[in-house]
Design an enzyme around this catalytic site. Sequence first.
Site, PDB file in Angstrom:
ATOM      1  N   ASP A  55      18.890   4.997  -6.355  1.00  0.00           N
ATOM      2  CA  ASP A  55      18.869   3.585  -5.996  1.00  0.00           C
ATOM      3  C   ASP A  55      19.763   3.442  -4.772  1.00  0.00           C
ATOM      4  O   ASP A  55      20.986   3.507  -4.856  1.00  0.00           O
ATOM      5  CB  ASP A  55      19.396   2.737  -7.163  1.00  0.00           C
ATOM      6  CG  ASP A  55      19.342   1.240  -6.879  1.00  0.00           C
ATOM      7  OD1 ASP A  55      19.320   0.867  -5.690  1.00  0.00           O
ATOM      8  OD2 ASP A  55      19.348   0.454  -7.838  1.00  0.00           O
ATOM      9  N   TYR A  75      23.455  -0.703 -12.025  1.00  0.00           N
ATOM     10  CA  TYR A  75      23.067  -2.110 -12.106  1.00  0.00           C
ATOM     11  C   TYR A  75      22.705  -2.488 -13.540  1.00  0.00           C
ATOM     12  O   TYR A  75      22.016  -1.750 -14.240  1.00  0.00           O
ATOM     13  CB  TYR A  75      21.886  -2.356 -11.165  1.00  0.00           C
ATOM     14  CG  TYR A  75      21.261  -3.723 -11.300  1.00  0.00           C
ATOM     15  CD1 TYR A  75      22.028  -4.877 -11.173  1.00  0.00           C
ATOM     16  CD2 TYR A  75      19.901  -3.860 -11.542  1.00  0.00           C
ATOM     17  CE1 TYR A  75      21.457  -6.133 -11.296  1.00  0.00           C
ATOM     18  CE2 TYR A  75      19.318  -5.109 -11.666  1.00  0.00           C
ATOM     19  CZ  TYR A  75      20.101  -6.243 -11.539  1.00  0.00           C
ATOM     20  OH  TYR A  75      19.529  -7.480 -11.674  1.00  0.00           O
ATOM     21  N   LYS A  81      17.223  -7.398  -1.162  1.00  0.00           N
ATOM     22  CA  LYS A  81      18.564  -7.429  -0.595  1.00  0.00           C
ATOM     23  C   LYS A  81      18.536  -7.235   0.929  1.00  0.00           C
ATOM     24  O   LYS A  81      18.056  -8.090   1.646  1.00  0.00           O
ATOM     25  CB  LYS A  81      19.428  -6.374  -1.292  1.00  0.00           C
ATOM     26  CG  LYS A  81      19.321  -6.371  -2.826  1.00  0.00           C
ATOM     27  CD  LYS A  81      19.588  -7.723  -3.467  1.00  0.00           C
ATOM     28  CE  LYS A  81      19.752  -7.675  -4.984  1.00  0.00           C
ATOM     29  NZ  LYS A  81      18.603  -7.229  -5.739  1.00  0.00           N
ATOM     30  N   ARG A 125      -4.676  -6.123  -6.401  1.00  0.00           N
ATOM     31  CA  ARG A 125      -3.780  -5.474  -7.361  1.00  0.00           C
ATOM     32  C   ARG A 125      -3.570  -4.016  -6.995  1.00  0.00           C
ATOM     33  O   ARG A 125      -2.556  -3.404  -7.348  1.00  0.00           O
ATOM     34  CB  ARG A 125      -4.342  -5.600  -8.785  1.00  0.00           C
ATOM     35  CG  ARG A 125      -3.526  -4.860  -9.827  1.00  0.00           C
ATOM     36  CD  ARG A 125      -3.798  -5.316 -11.245  1.00  0.00           C
ATOM     37  NE  ARG A 125      -5.185  -5.508 -11.562  1.00  0.00           N
ATOM     38  CZ  ARG A 125      -6.065  -4.539 -11.870  1.00  0.00           C
ATOM     39  NH1 ARG A 125      -5.667  -3.275 -11.861  1.00  0.00           N
ATOM     40  NH2 ARG A 125      -7.309  -4.831 -12.168  1.00  0.00           N
TER      41      ARG A 125
END
Length: 419
Positions: free
Chosen positions: A204, A131, A229, A78
Amino acid sequence: METRSATPSRVSLIFTRRARCAGEFLLSDQPSFQPSTKVIHSNRSYEKQSNSILFPIHQTATYIHESVGVTKGYGYSRGANPTVNALEQAISAIEGTAHALCFRSGMAAISTLCFALLKAGDHVILSEVIYGGTIRLFHQVIRNFGIEFDYVDTAKPEAVATAMKPNTKLIFVETPANPTMRLTDIAAIAEVAHKQPGVLLAVDNTFMTPVLQNCLDLGADISMLSTTKYIDGHNATIGGSLATHDEAITERLRLVRKTIGTIQPPFDSWLALQGIKTLPARLEVHCRNAGVIAEWLEAHPLVAKVNYPGLKSFSQHELAKKQQKAFGGMMSFELKATTEQALAFMNALKLCTCAESLGSVETLITNPATASHCDLSDETRDRLGISSGLIRLSVGLEDPKDLIADFEQAFAAIFGAKA
């Protein structure tokens, strides 16, 4: 270690016999690498036991302590994982930073960014065209923690300056914007942000990646990518990343990621690590194909408008030439048709795939009004230029002739003789 000096005509690969077997480069050599070399070799390390050319998948939850309190830098996945770290090294190489951090998704990266840097009473400025998932995050989650935010047309630096408040802590922009392709002048907004102490600019940069637009070099403080992406490029993983030159911010992000458990899984990291190796080569084809398709669409009598920064008709074409190395593979367009006809046109396509993503080897097409921006009201979408009939296109690696043939048959199927 014996070294030889590099000449301008030679990219020096300087390492000892032992390091050559391990595939390790001197850090001093890596700045001279071009992007296509960086994604394959920079910060690269091999698994030492077998010298496997592919970094292995460390699919483990925990790690053996050499003795009480003594580890090899990994204690629990983690917090950190060697496979995730390998992807982070590759991303940091193209970002130009000492470190990068990877997350379970792009939205996990943005969420961690907010939890790490914001507190109740702080104010955030967001691009008004952004977005839909980011909008959902702020409206449905972030505002519940007492954080204020305003949407601003970040294409206008003066509008951002006017929107600044004494409690503004973060400006978060997306450029090119999803799905209208509206651009933000990163250098200009960085100048606005940094006039007020304590304000950070995050970008972004998913549509461009650092290969086509290095937002940190342009003055941004933090670069965010949805690695789902273009970094992955094959629709195989979900992931996100954050990179910054500020070590204190990096460590804060690392702490919060460990605390809330948003680190990317090792298998997804391993797959993305294979995808990133071809990123510059893929982007070159994406950009070339998109240019061909954008020009063809713009000339078509049934197309009303094409939003693509590479077109001379694009209102911010000069800004695109200024801050982008190329124009990318993303565009959107509107038809001279009703919404029903536009959606029917999309359904008639056979080679282009209707799917909610982008940046992959396949050409993907979507209708933002019913997909990524479905949470917005019709009035808001219309004001932002996201009409019900707007079509977003992620141009893949297929031959443009075949894509154009697919468009032609869809036009003929829906519009008949008009096509």
